[in-house]
Design a protein around this motif. Structure first.
Motif, PDB file in Angstrom:
ATOM      1  N   GLN A  78       0.810  -1.213   0.000  1.00 28.08           N
ATOM      2  CA  GLN A  78       0.000   0.000   0.000  1.00 28.08           C
ATOM      3  C   GLN A  78       0.843   1.261   0.000  1.00 28.08           C
ATOM      4  O   GLN A  78       0.473   2.285   0.574  1.00 28.08           O
ATOM      5  N   GLY A  79       1.972   1.189  -0.673  1.00 27.45           N
ATOM      6  CA  GLY A  79       2.816   2.360  -0.876  1.00 27.45           C
ATOM      7  C   GLY A  79       2.840   2.690  -2.355  1.00 27.45           C
ATOM      8  O   GLY A  79       2.126   2.075  -3.153  1.00 27.45           O
ATOM      9  N   THR A  80       3.650   3.660  -2.717  1.00 27.28           N
ATOM     10  CA  THR A  80       3.792   4.012  -4.125  1.00 27.28           C
ATOM     11  C   THR A  80       5.271   4.186  -4.463  1.00 27.28           C
ATOM     12  O   THR A  80       6.090   4.483  -3.592  1.00 27.28           O
ATOM     13  N   LEU A  81       5.563   4.012  -5.743  1.00 28.76           N
ATOM     14  CA  LEU A  81       6.903   4.238  -6.260  1.00 28.76           C
ATOM     15  C   LEU A  81       6.827   5.357  -7.277  1.00 28.76           C
ATOM     16  O   LEU A  81       5.962   5.340  -8.158  1.00 28.76           O
ATOM     17  N   GLU A  82       7.719   6.323  -7.136  1.00 30.39           N
ATOM     18  CA  GLU A  82       7.795   7.449  -8.070  1.00 30.39           C
ATOM     19  C   GLU A  82       9.214   7.500  -8.628  1.00 30.39           C
ATOM     20  O   GLU A  82      10.183   7.425  -7.866  1.00 30.39           O
ATOM     21  N   LEU A  83       9.324   7.607  -9.940  1.00 29.98           N
ATOM     22  CA  LEU A  83      10.628   7.723 -10.590  1.00 29.98           C
ATOM     23  C   LEU A  83      10.830   9.174 -10.992  1.00 29.98           C
ATOM     24  O   LEU A  83      10.040   9.722 -11.756  1.00 29.98           O
ATOM     25  N   ARG A  84      11.879   9.776 -10.467  1.00 25.94           N
ATOM     26  CA  ARG A  84      12.135  11.202 -10.714  1.00 25.94           C
ATOM     27  C   ARG A  84      13.325  11.366 -11.664  1.00 25.94           C
ATOM     28  O   ARG A  84      14.367  10.740 -11.476  1.00 25.94           O
ATOM     29  N   GLY A  85      13.128  12.208 -12.682  1.00 22.66           N
ATOM     30  CA  GLY A  85      14.226  12.617 -13.540  1.00 22.66           C
ATOM     31  C   GLY A  85      14.794  11.524 -14.431  1.00 22.66           C
ATOM     32  O   GLY A  85      15.977  11.570 -14.763  1.00 22.66           O
ATOM     33  N   LEU A  86      13.977  10.570 -14.821  1.00 23.16           N
ATOM     34  CA  LEU A  86      14.471   9.458 -15.637  1.00 23.16           C
ATOM     35  C   LEU A  86      15.071   9.978 -16.941  1.00 23.16           C
ATOM     36  O   LEU A  86      14.424  10.708 -17.681  1.00 23.16           O
ATOM     37  N   PRO A  87      16.320   9.622 -17.243  1.00 19.34           N
ATOM     38  CA  PRO A  87      16.970  10.098 -18.461  1.00 19.34           C
ATOM     39  C   PRO A  87      16.336   9.519 -19.731  1.00 19.34           C
ATOM     40  O   PRO A  87      15.620   8.522 -19.689  1.00 19.34           O
ATOM     41  N   ASP A  88      16.641  10.142 -20.857  1.00 25.81           N
ATOM     42  CA  ASP A  88      16.041   9.748 -22.138  1.00 25.81           C
ATOM     43  C   ASP A  88      16.259   8.281 -22.484  1.00 25.81           C
ATOM     44  O   ASP A  88      15.344   7.610 -22.956  1.00 25.81           O
TER      45      ASP A  88
END
Length: 107
Positions: A78-88
């Motif tokens: 019941q959590g979340t995963l966020e990906l920040r700034g993923l390169p091209d």
């Protein structure tokens, strides 16, 4: 701080219900065990785990698989995963594999 010749993981920072883990270098077959070792101890229940990937130089299918496993673990807890700034390059891998919609991406 976890060190590998092609990977660096800064210590996690916790703010409210968010935990940020900054990863620098390659996410590949050789380095993903270090990512797993760094994320396994983190509590995800009701929290958002933010992986700051802006300084990732390369990601292969092993790196993608690790992100998918972590996403599934966060969802199960019941959590979340966020990906920040993923390169091209990593974004192209997500697009080629049709995995982009599975992740929450932020700039």
């Amino acid at each position: 701080m976890t060190m590998h010749p092609t990977l660096n993981i800064d210590p996690a920072t916790h703010t409210g219900l968010r935990t940020v883990l900054t990863i620098t270098g390659a996410l590949d077959m050789d380095t993903v065990p270090h990512i797993t070792a760094a994320t396994d101890p983190l509590a995800l229940s009701g929290r958002t785990l933010v992986l700051d990937l802006a300084a990732v130089t390369f990601m292969d299918s092993a790196g993608l698989n690790t992100l998918l496993i972590l996403r599934n673990r966060a969802e199960a807890e019941q959590g979340t995963l966020e990906l920040r700034g993923l390169p091209d390059q990593a974004l192209r891998l997500l697009d080629i594999t049709c995995a982009r919609p599975l992740f929450t991406l932020t700039p």
